[in-house]
Design a protein around this motif. Sequence first.
Motif, short mmCIF file in Angstrom:
data_model
loop_
_atom_site.label_atom_id
_atom_site.label_comp_id
_atom_site.label_asym_id
_atom_site.label_seq_id
_atom_site.Cartn_x
_atom_site.Cartn_y
_atom_site.Cartn_z
N PHE A 14 1.01 -1.34 -0.04
CA PHE A 14 -0.23 -0.04 -0.01
C PHE A 14 0.85 1.26 0.06
CE2 PHE A 14 -2.12 -3.20 2.51
CZ PHE A 14 -3.40 -3.40 1.70
N ASN A 62 -7.37 -11.47 2.22
CA ASN A 62 -8.15 -10.40 1.48
C ASN A 62 -7.53 -10.54 -0.02
OD1 ASN A 62 -9.41 -9.18 3.51
ND2 ASN A 62 -8.03 -7.62 3.87
N ASN A 70 -9.46 -13.83 -1.36
CA ASN A 70 -10.89 -13.50 -1.96
C ASN A 70 -11.34 -12.21 -2.66
OD1 ASN A 70 -11.19 -11.82 0.23
ND2 ASN A 70 -12.46 -13.24 1.38
N PHE A 90 -10.30 -8.95 -2.45
CA PHE A 90 -10.82 -7.80 -1.87
C PHE A 90 -9.18 -6.89 -2.33
CE2 PHE A 90 -11.14 -4.96 1.61
CZ PHE A 90 -12.24 -4.31 1.24
N TYR A 91 -8.28 -7.68 -1.88
CA TYR A 91 -7.13 -6.89 -2.29
C TYR A 91 -6.31 -7.31 -3.75
CZ TYR A 91 -6.83 -4.51 2.45
OH TYR A 91 -6.95 -3.83 3.39
N ARG A 130 -13.26 -9.45 -8.79
CA ARG A 130 -13.89 -8.83 -7.71
C ARG A 130 -14.40 -9.81 -6.53
NH1 ARG A 130 -13.47 -4.16 -7.05
NH2 ARG A 130 -15.43 -3.76 -5.94
N PRO A 131 -14.50 -9.34 -5.41
CA PRO A 131 -14.78 -10.25 -4.18
C PRO A 131 -16.26 -11.10 -4.70
CG PRO A 131 -14.52 -8.34 -3.50
CD PRO A 131 -14.35 -8.11 -4.99
N TYR A 132 -17.09 -10.60 -5.47
CA TYR A 132 -18.40 -11.51 -5.36
C TYR A 132 -17.95 -12.57 -6.58
CZ TYR A 132 -19.19 -8.74 -9.84
OH TYR A 132 -18.80 -8.02 -10.85
N ALA A 146 -16.53 -15.33 -4.40
CA ALA A 146 -17.53 -15.92 -3.85
C ALA A 146 -18.37 -16.85 -4.70
CB ALA A 146 -18.65 -14.74 -3.20
N ARG A 206 -15.95 -16.85 3.79
CA ARG A 206 -15.05 -16.02 4.72
C ARG A 206 -15.68 -15.56 5.91
NH1 ARG A 206 -11.19 -11.73 3.67
NH2 ARG A 206 -10.42 -11.06 5.92
N PHE A 249 -14.72 -12.85 9.51
CA PHE A 249 -13.77 -11.81 9.70
C PHE A 249 -13.29 -11.65 11.15
CE2 PHE A 249 -16.81 -11.13 6.31
CZ PHE A 249 -15.93 -10.53 5.34
N VAL A 295 -15.82 -9.47 13.70
CA VAL A 295 -17.36 -9.52 13.23
C VAL A 295 -17.93 -8.76 12.43
CG1 VAL A 295 -19.41 -10.72 13.98
CG2 VAL A 295 -17.46 -10.86 15.55
N ALA A 296 -18.09 -9.08 11.03
CA ALA A 296 -18.67 -8.45 10.03
C ALA A 296 -20.01 -9.08 9.75
CB ALA A 296 -17.81 -8.16 8.82
N LEU A 297 -21.10 -8.88 10.78
CA LEU A 297 -22.24 -9.48 10.55
C LEU A 297 -23.23 -8.17 9.99
CD1 LEU A 297 -22.77 -11.77 13.67
CD2 LEU A 297 -22.80 -12.65 11.17
#
Lengths: 267, 358, 318
Positions: free
Chosen positions: A26, A60, A63, A65-66, A84-86, A89, A95, A97, A100-102
């Motif tokens: 980065f 990341n 899947n 994301f990066y 892309r992440p989707y 998927a 995945r 996290f 928690v990414a609910l």
Amino acid sequence: MRAPGDGHGIMAGDVLLAVDGVSLSFGGVKAITDVSFDIRKGEIRAIIGPNGAGKTSMLNVINGFYHPQKGRITFKGEMRRRMRPYEAASQGIARTFQNVALFKGMSTIDNIMAGRTLKMHENFFWQCLRHGPAMREEVEHRRFVEEIIDFLEIQAIRKTPVGKLPYGLQKRVELGRALAMEPELLLLDEPMAGMNLEEKEDMSRFIVDVNNQYGTTIALIEHDIGVVMDLSDRVVVLEYGRKIADGSPAEVSSDQAVIDAYLGVPH
Amino acid sequence: MFYREAGQFKTSYAADMAVFPIRQDRIGLAVILMIAFVGIPLFGNQFFLSSVMIPFLVFSLAAIGLNILTGYTGLISLGTAAFMGVGAYACYKLTTFFPDVNLIVWILASGFVSALVGVLFGLPSLRIKGFYLAVATLAAQFFLQWSFVRVPWLYNYNTSGAIEVPEHDLFGIPITGPNALPETRYLVLLTIVTVLTWFASNLIHGRIGRAWMAVRDMDIAAELMGIKLLDTKLLAFAVSSFYAGVAGACMVFLWYGSAEPEVFTINQSFLILFMVIIGGLGSLLGSFLGAALIYMLPIALRVLPASLGVPIAAATVEHLQFIIVGALIIFFLIVEPHGLARLWQTGKQKLRMWPFPY
Amino acid sequence: MDILYKIFVDPFVQMGAAPDLLVQTMWEGLVAGVLYALIALGFVLIFKASGVFNFAQGIMVVFAGLTLVGLHEMGVPAFLAVILTLGVMFLIAVAVERVVLRPLVNQPDIILFMATFGITYLLIGIGELIFGGNPKRMIAKELYLPSGSVEFQTLGGFVQLQKIDIAASVIAAIMIAVLAFFFQKTRIGRALRAVADSHKAALSVGISLNQIWVIVWFTAGIVALVTGIMWGARSDVSFALQIIALKALPVLILGGFTSVPGAIVGGLIIGIGEKLGEFYWGPLVGGGIESWLAYFIALGFLLFRPQGLFGEKIIERI
């Protein structure tokens, strides 16, 4: 719960995902430098390392994301370009996290049902009516979700908004949401962080069960070395974004570089 | 004691997934619909129908639209009134071109025109989020408002710059224009609102609604689960604008009878946003409650002092309205950020337990 | 082809043919831009220190201007009225902190944003109730602000500058310099910057958040008063200004929500851009495009640089 598809004829023990010479930075900060390893179908693969070693960044990258500046990632024998992440998927990577990414405003059921999105196809028209095919689909997937709820023993909280649940249960719901995707590769980012012993034992049991019963391949980041040694088939160790060791738990734990990384080198 | 699900067992997932799983709720809904469809047209007077109920339904519909976008998908919009305008002008043009087609068809069709425009202005949501997106919707608000004034084609080159609604029939009964009775206009509107609310409720309780809420609550996680962010957001923009467009068409055709561009200003957009906030973000019931409160407040302010014999100047009423709305917003955000709908939920919960504390 | 010519060639031909007009247009844009920048500045101050997207900044400008003129109409001498208005702005800052910010601390950003809508409506209602809804004339002369204009003979024509505009630009520049000094060199300024970086960390070293909030809202109030005087002197003091004040939002998008230089540069770009657009391209579509052009400039810009001119690239973490 059905076992996930075997994915283009990849048999247990074959390489499911290969990371080859991946580097990620980065601006000027290097998060990952030239890391290569593979994950074999059906195994539990642990990624460990001190804080800031680039473990989460690695997930990341896997899947989508990066996007790494250098290196290749091959999943199910296909090399990936920028994705892309989707897309990851839809290829079967799920995945959980670290923090928690609910979906906090939704109930446990709805969270896990959201994990079924990719499997649901009834069109907008039927969705508007919520009868006929749309309702049948909804009921069919609800049945599947109830199986997950039974498996994770969270029946009592199925209608509770997840924002109100204690941390340990949230982690469990998150695992359920990932399982709902029927993934071929399940990435778990510190599934036991902040848990007490009992909760850790429960979570370990779930992870082993998922792996045994459904043959789901699991990549796991964890700080609790005891858990890692007990659960995983193979371990890769990162430090400052570089791979310093890779092998069975026994090999890794006797590796001098790993011991230095964790305990520090005497000066 | 009387409001409880005890003894009502569900034997299928379908029953458990019903929108109103508790029998008392279903009875209550039926009673409300009965009153709305039969009681009010029978016993309501002209003023009550055309100045209270019709506007209330129009604003409720617009608020549902905005709630889908802001409350369920988490995208702030400051341009609802402009999309209502798109619906109104689209309906006006469509009825000019094809005056013989059933008006209801055109009201719904103008919703689709509005949805299309909504998608267009929703495209920036691919790159921008949060407050930044609010500014994108301001672009829609000001651009569309400008075109209502500057594109004479939209208002058929009328010298007044306003649109006038001619008479339309539905099965031989006039539903717009000077000869339409308030009762018929009310019933047509009520039917539209009821059906569209039912659709909205269905969408929200299914796959699409879950995708919207997932994007609202944690967009990154949603994407990593295979939910396409842009598609989901654009669908929310489309559906939301559809509702706003239909509301706008209904506003002009079934309520005002004519309209100027000034009807669709940013202040109108703000008002609808307030309805959604005060009613409750992410609640269909809240959209109705919010519309009722914000719209009926000024009426109450006008009527109440007069009936008590305290004369208040019209201008003062307007100023007081600003103050009260402002104070209400702050009050609700502090006391109950989830709005009237949550108060209602809490009340129901208490009723369920009553007379026991737990 | 003709339409392409009209869009892409003709305006530039016109600019070349009458450079004095171009300069005049740009000057007007510059002045409008200074005022947008001032509103945006008040906004940035609050956003930096409290993370609140303050929708009410525009109405604070109107309210400050109205209070000043209203007090003067009641017979208060002009400069005393300025001081009293500052007092009112201070009271507003205290009230906002007590009634709105304190109870809503730790709520999501969107809730606080909505709350500033409430503040906006309250201020509109109170302002109209006390001072009436009619436009008022700013007491420019009483405050010794210059009037009239100066003309320069350049570029084969005349460029006319209103003295009040020049004064506005100078005062704006001075105020920004003072604010910059205040933030960089004083103890309170340091505390403010600490709060902007992290609320929790600032609290842990003993900075009082409540005090800081009052200070920033009051500072934003001062900026609002200056803006109100300048803007009022150019046109009128009226609630119509509130809509114009919304243009501070595209300015903020250009400049980034937390950057003071960004607010200034963004303001100038928007101001000059929309005046040029209106003057040279507006006639093609019937004029009046000033009402939305700013938003489109900002939008177009945002698609290429989502973090704004001076913002840092956002790295999302999970």
